[in-house]
Enzyme design. Structure first.
Site, PDB file in Angstrom:
ATOM      1  N   CYS A 119      53.690  23.919 114.935  1.00  0.00           N
ATOM      2  CA  CYS A 119      54.582  24.688 115.816  1.00  0.00           C
ATOM      3  C   CYS A 119      55.787  25.282 115.088  1.00  0.00           C
ATOM      4  CB  CYS A 119      55.041  23.826 116.981  1.00  0.00           C
ATOM      5  SG  CYS A 119      53.673  23.193 117.937  1.00  0.00           S
ATOM      6  N   HIS A 252      61.150  27.319 119.901  1.00  0.00           N
ATOM      7  CA  HIS A 252      59.728  27.001 120.120  1.00  0.00           C
ATOM      8  C   HIS A 252      59.587  26.497 121.549  1.00  0.00           C
ATOM      9  CE1 HIS A 252      55.818  25.379 120.024  1.00  0.00           C
ATOM     10  NE2 HIS A 252      56.197  24.114 119.898  1.00  0.00           N
ATOM     11  N   ASN A 282      52.890  25.613 125.757  1.00  0.00           N
ATOM     12  CA  ASN A 282      53.197  25.519 124.329  1.00  0.00           C
ATOM     13  C   ASN A 282      52.065  26.211 123.555  1.00  0.00           C
ATOM     14  OD1 ASN A 282      53.497  24.733 121.672  1.00  0.00           O
ATOM     15  ND2 ASN A 282      53.941  22.588 122.128  1.00  0.00           N
TER      16      ASN A 282
END
Ligand code: ACO
Length: 325
Positions: A119, A252, A282
């Site tokens: 990520c 993020h 996500n």
């Protein structure tokens, strides 16, 4: 004259299939797994995510995002002299998704490679591209985050499968006389491998083992908040800019509570935080460029504004980038 790098265009792609929490609740119920819209919204802020159709690859989504970014920058793919793709869900073990994307774009010849920092991948890739542009080895770079994370999900594990989605985001980063990327800060600590991983591996040329994502959510949460604040402060200090002078934070998009905690620690009001986790879930390395593109196209992030990007992911990896749009 000092050479800088600057974002000149952004683009993104979301697969057409939108899966709401209600859709997911119904899908999981068929397998005897219980969850609820209320649990997902309260713990994560996620209301919907997009899942790629069977057969759609990471490079397909990257291609669409890249085309939008190139169009926004007023550039043709033939002008690219560097392609970096951040992904943990590549089309193949090799060649890199960046090479596959390069061929789909018809930009053959320029260097192309993938960055794997889960990520944090986009923050890593952007930092590498910035360094290459400032060193004079590239003038027009394409930096992409693209993920088909749905392929890593175990839909019998409710603690993880409700959190992720698929998508891609891209930026064109060009050499510039005026500063764009102001500072960045990257870190990794491999001792935390076990709290967030896909333990499957390639051994003797054969992919084997467990192909699904495993996560200790609470351990990730606790680490993430502290590390993000520290990295953001380090980047701001390098650039000589106060948190109060940041116009937008594009974090993020893992969990609204992590974003709120980080914003609170930096004394940034949530009005300055770009939030797409509610609609995208996500999307790992794609989440920051996807959120940035949405904010640019919505007229939120404006030319000349100061933007803080920050991400954390498996590895453990984390980092941040401060830039002027
Ligand atoms: N639906 C309903 N109940 C659930 C679900 C679900 N989908 N998932 C877990 N639960 C239950 C658990 O079983 C537990 O029940 P129990 O109390 O009876 O044992 C209860 O909910 C609480 O579980 P916790 O794990 O304590 O919940 P928590 O508040 O910590 O939230 C979450 C879990 C959302 C995963 C949170 O820890 C988190 O967001 N962590 C960070 C995750 C993250 O950001 N990951 C991405 C990193 S980026 C990357 O590299 C991929």
């Amino acid at each position: 004259m000092t050479l800088h790098s600057r974002i000149t265009g952004t683009g993104s792609h979301l697969p057409p299939r939108r899966v709401t929490n209600a859709d997911l609740v119904a899908q999981l119920a068929e397998g005897g797994i219980e969850t609820s819209d209320q649990w997902i919204v309260e713990r994560t802020g996620i209301r919907a995510r997009h899942f790629a159709a069977d057969g759609v690859q990471c490079s397909d989504m990257a291609l669409d995002a890249a085309r939008h970014a190139l169009k926004a920058a007023g550039r043709d793919a033939s002008e690219l002299d560097l392609i970096i793709v951040a992904t943990s869900t590549p089309d193949m073990v090799f060649p890199s998704t960046a090479c596959i994307l390069q061929n789909k774009l018809g930009a053959n010849g320029c260097p192309a490679f993938d960055v794997q920092a889960v990520c944090s991948g986009f923050v890593y890739a952007l930092t590498v591209a910035d360094a290459m542009v400032r060193a004079g080895s590239a003038r027009c770079a394409l930096v992409v985050g693209s993920e088909v994370f749905s392929r890593l999900l175990d839909f019998s594990d409710r603690t993880t499968c409700v959190l992720f989605g698929d998508g891609a985001g891209a930026v064109v980063l060009e050499a510039s006389e005026t500063p764009g990327i102001l500072a960045s800060d990257l870190h990794a600590d491999g001792k935390h491998v076990g709290i967030l991983c896909v333990p499957g591996h390639v051994a003797g040329g054969v992919a084997s083992g467990d192909p699904f994502l495993k996560m200790d959510g609470q351990a990730v949460f606790k680490l993430a908040v502290g590390l993000l604040e520290k990295s953001a402060r380090a980047t701001l200090e390098k650039a000589g800019i106060e948190a109060a002078d940041v116009d937008w934070m594009v974090p993020h998009q893992a969990n609204i509570r992590i974003m709120q905690s980080t914003a609170r620690k930096l004394h940034l009001p949530m009005e300055k935080v770009v939030v797409t986790v509610d609609q995208h879930g996500n999307t790992s390395a794609a989440s920051i460029p996807l959120a940035l593109d949405h904010a640019v196209r919505a007229g939120q992030v404006q030319p000349g504004q100061t933007v803080l990007l920050e991400g954390v992911g498996g590895g453990f990896t984390w980092g941040s980038v401060l830039l002027k749009m």
